[in-house]
Design a protein around this motif. Sequence first.
Motif, PDB file in Angstrom:
ATOM      1  N   PRO A   1       1.058  -1.053  -0.199  1.00 32.97           N
ATOM      2  CA  PRO A   1       0.105   0.026   0.556  1.00 32.97           C
ATOM      3  C   PRO A   1       1.027   1.326   0.385  1.00 32.97           C
ATOM      4  CG  PRO A   1      -0.667  -1.608   1.744  1.00 32.97           C
ATOM      5  CD  PRO A   1       0.499  -2.724   1.037  1.00 32.97           C
ATOM      6  N   THR A   2       1.844   1.089   0.692  1.00 35.64           N
ATOM      7  CA  THR A   2       2.751   2.213   1.056  1.00 35.64           C
ATOM      8  C   THR A   2       3.328   2.543  -0.589  1.00 35.64           C
ATOM      9  OG1 THR A   2       3.065   2.071   3.338  1.00 35.64           O
ATOM     10  CG2 THR A   2       4.485   4.275   2.151  1.00 35.64           C
ATOM     11  N   GLU A   3       4.124   1.833  -0.968  1.00 31.45           N
ATOM     12  CA  GLU A   3       4.934   1.870  -2.600  1.00 31.45           C
ATOM     13  C   GLU A   3       3.334   2.472  -3.315  1.00 31.45           C
ATOM     14  OE1 GLU A   3       7.713  -1.824  -2.065  1.00 31.45           O
ATOM     15  OE2 GLU A   3       6.123  -1.726  -3.276  1.00 31.45           O
ATOM     16  N   TYR A   4       2.461   1.880  -3.128  1.00 29.77           N
ATOM     17  CA  TYR A   4       1.434   2.373  -4.456  1.00 29.77           C
ATOM     18  C   TYR A   4       0.997   3.958  -4.241  1.00 29.77           C
ATOM     19  CZ  TYR A   4      -2.653   3.187  -6.428  1.00 29.77           C
ATOM     20  OH  TYR A   4      -3.678   3.630  -8.101  1.00 29.77           O
ATOM     21  N   ASP A   5       0.927   3.776  -2.991  1.00 27.64           N
ATOM     22  CA  ASP A   5       0.578   5.312  -2.896  1.00 27.64           C
ATOM     23  C   ASP A   5       1.069   6.630  -3.543  1.00 27.64           C
ATOM     24  OD1 ASP A   5      -1.703   4.810  -1.951  1.00 27.64           O
ATOM     25  OD2 ASP A   5      -1.205   4.560   0.355  1.00 27.64           O
ATOM     26  N   LEU A   6       3.289   5.773  -2.998  1.00 28.25           N
ATOM     27  CA  LEU A   6       4.202   7.078  -3.208  1.00 28.25           C
ATOM     28  C   LEU A   6       4.271   7.108  -5.074  1.00 28.25           C
ATOM     29  CD1 LEU A   6       6.449   8.191  -2.477  1.00 28.25           C
ATOM     30  CD2 LEU A   6       7.978   6.350  -2.411  1.00 28.25           C
ATOM     31  N   LEU A   7       3.712   5.515  -5.064  1.00 28.92           N
ATOM     32  CA  LEU A   7       4.011   5.893  -7.228  1.00 28.92           C
ATOM     33  C   LEU A   7       2.540   6.161  -8.069  1.00 28.92           C
ATOM     34  CD1 LEU A   7       4.138   4.583  -9.981  1.00 28.92           C
ATOM     35  CD2 LEU A   7       3.363   2.382  -9.283  1.00 28.92           C
ATOM     36  N   LYS A   8       1.144   6.347  -6.797  1.00 26.58           N
ATOM     37  CA  LYS A   8       0.512   7.183  -7.616  1.00 26.58           C
ATOM     38  C   LYS A   8       0.763   8.597  -7.743  1.00 26.58           C
ATOM     39  CE  LYS A   8      -4.157   7.944  -6.306  1.00 26.58           C
ATOM     40  NZ  LYS A   8      -5.385   8.292  -4.981  1.00 26.58           N
ATOM     41  N   THR A   9       0.758   9.343  -6.466  1.00 26.22           N
ATOM     42  CA  THR A   9       1.484  10.268  -5.937  1.00 26.22           C
ATOM     43  C   THR A   9       1.885  11.113  -6.813  1.00 26.22           C
ATOM     44  OG1 THR A   9       0.753  10.035  -3.998  1.00 26.22           O
ATOM     45  CG2 THR A   9       2.065  12.014  -4.410  1.00 26.22           C
ATOM     46  N   LEU A  10       2.819  10.371  -7.364  1.00 28.34           N
ATOM     47  CA  LEU A  10       4.112  10.637  -8.244  1.00 28.34           C
ATOM     48  C   LEU A  10       3.378  10.863  -9.919  1.00 28.34           C
ATOM     49  CD1 LEU A  10       7.651   9.250  -6.148  1.00 28.34           C
ATOM     50  CD2 LEU A  10       7.898  11.480  -7.314  1.00 28.34           C
ATOM     51  N   ALA A  11       2.938   9.984 -10.461  1.00 29.22           N
ATOM     52  CA  ALA A  11       2.258   9.305 -11.363  1.00 29.22           C
ATOM     53  C   ALA A  11       1.651  10.776 -11.484  1.00 29.22           C
ATOM     54  CB  ALA A  11       2.247   7.919 -11.456  1.00 29.22           C
ATOM     55  N   SER A  12       0.620  10.976 -10.332  1.00 33.51           N
ATOM     56  CA  SER A  12      -0.555  11.140 -10.848  1.00 33.51           C
ATOM     57  C   SER A  12       0.068  13.432 -11.332  1.00 33.51           C
ATOM     58  CB  SER A  12      -1.402  11.638  -9.308  1.00 33.51           C
ATOM     59  OG  SER A  12      -2.072  10.300  -9.454  1.00 33.51           O
ATOM     60  N   HIS A  13       1.269  13.536 -11.105  1.00 34.22           N
ATOM     61  CA  HIS A  13       2.034  14.532 -10.840  1.00 34.22           C
ATOM     62  C   HIS A  13       3.240  14.557 -12.083  1.00 34.22           C
ATOM     63  CE1 HIS A  13      -0.312  15.125  -7.135  1.00 34.22           C
ATOM     64  NE2 HIS A  13      -0.067  16.352  -7.792  1.00 34.22           N
ATOM     65  N   ALA A  14       2.838  13.773 -13.264  1.00 30.05           N
ATOM     66  CA  ALA A  14       3.925  13.187 -13.964  1.00 30.05           C
ATOM     67  C   ALA A  14       4.750  14.340 -14.700  1.00 30.05           C
ATOM     68  CB  ALA A  14       3.008  12.292 -15.041  1.00 30.05           C
ATOM     69  N   GLY A  15       5.464  14.232 -14.765  1.00 27.20           N
ATOM     70  CA  GLY A  15       6.865  15.455 -15.319  1.00 27.20           C
ATOM     71  C   GLY A  15       6.813  16.357 -14.129  1.00 27.20           C
ATOM     72  N   LYS A  16       6.493  16.951 -12.986  1.00 25.24           N
ATOM     73  CA  LYS A  16       6.277  18.180 -12.322  1.00 25.24           C
ATOM     74  C   LYS A  16       7.345  17.612 -11.193  1.00 25.24           C
ATOM     75  CE  LYS A  16       3.262  19.657  -8.471  1.00 25.24           C
ATOM     76  NZ  LYS A  16       2.225  20.755  -8.902  1.00 25.24           N
ATOM     77  N   VAL A  17       8.077  17.873 -10.878  1.00 24.10           N
ATOM     78  CA  VAL A  17       8.848  17.778  -9.414  1.00 24.10           C
ATOM     79  C   VAL A  17       8.188  18.209  -8.121  1.00 24.10           C
ATOM     80  CG1 VAL A  17      10.898  18.526  -7.984  1.00 24.10           C
ATOM     81  CG2 VAL A  17      11.319  18.485 -10.387  1.00 24.10           C
TER      82      VAL A  17
END
Length: 234
Positions: free
Chosen positions: A160-176
């Motif tokens: 769950p933690t890995e998914y939440d981290l990936l989701k947060t990054l991917a939802s802001h794709a291209g953005k720091v």
Amino acid sequence: MTNETAAGARILVVDDEPQIRKLLRVTLAAHGYAVQEAETGEEGVMQASLSPHDLIVLDLGLPDLTGMQVLERIREWSTVPVIVLTAKDQERDKIAALDAGADDYVTKPFGMGELVARIRVALRHTVKSAEEPVIRSGNLSIDLAQRAVERQGERVKLTPTEYDLLKTLASHAGKVVTQRQLLQKVWGSQHDEGDSHYLRIYIGHLRKKLEEDPSQPRLIVTEPGVGYRFIIQE
């Protein structure tokens, strides 16, 4: 705004240096963008409020208001993408601007090719954010509705933690996304940069599961001293 109309996007440039405004005006117009200019923070806020823009390029070093003050005032009522221009040694300013709602940053002196590429990414993310909740990058797909991740057509098992981290990054794709933003989004508001070891560990886990070569990451890249960026690959 659709992909077809993104090239004609309206961009507001807020910078007090005439030569930089001229360079941006000429270059961005050559790429099909409609450009408005403001040379002070107050004028920038006024221009942003009077007419709609698709993106703002904001210098942090302005003569009246600081760029941060301009950003904070705009963020009171607008989610328009903002790319900030910073001096090379102003790492704290980069982090503060990103935490305050900036979408990306470009360091002075900058190449116009880099800035135009960052603008394209920011506009593309704005367009895609309204589409179906599936994010694709190369052979990776992330179905936000189903909380499902696949690589080369095979399901990837994430905690769950890995998914939440990936989701947060991917939802802001291209953005720091800054370390602080990630820690507070994934682990809770009580966490700050002092807990960055959590990030290093879990970013390492994600890279092992998602990257072709975890030692040379292409999906989740590090912005040294600032945070991480999820890259959309064709």
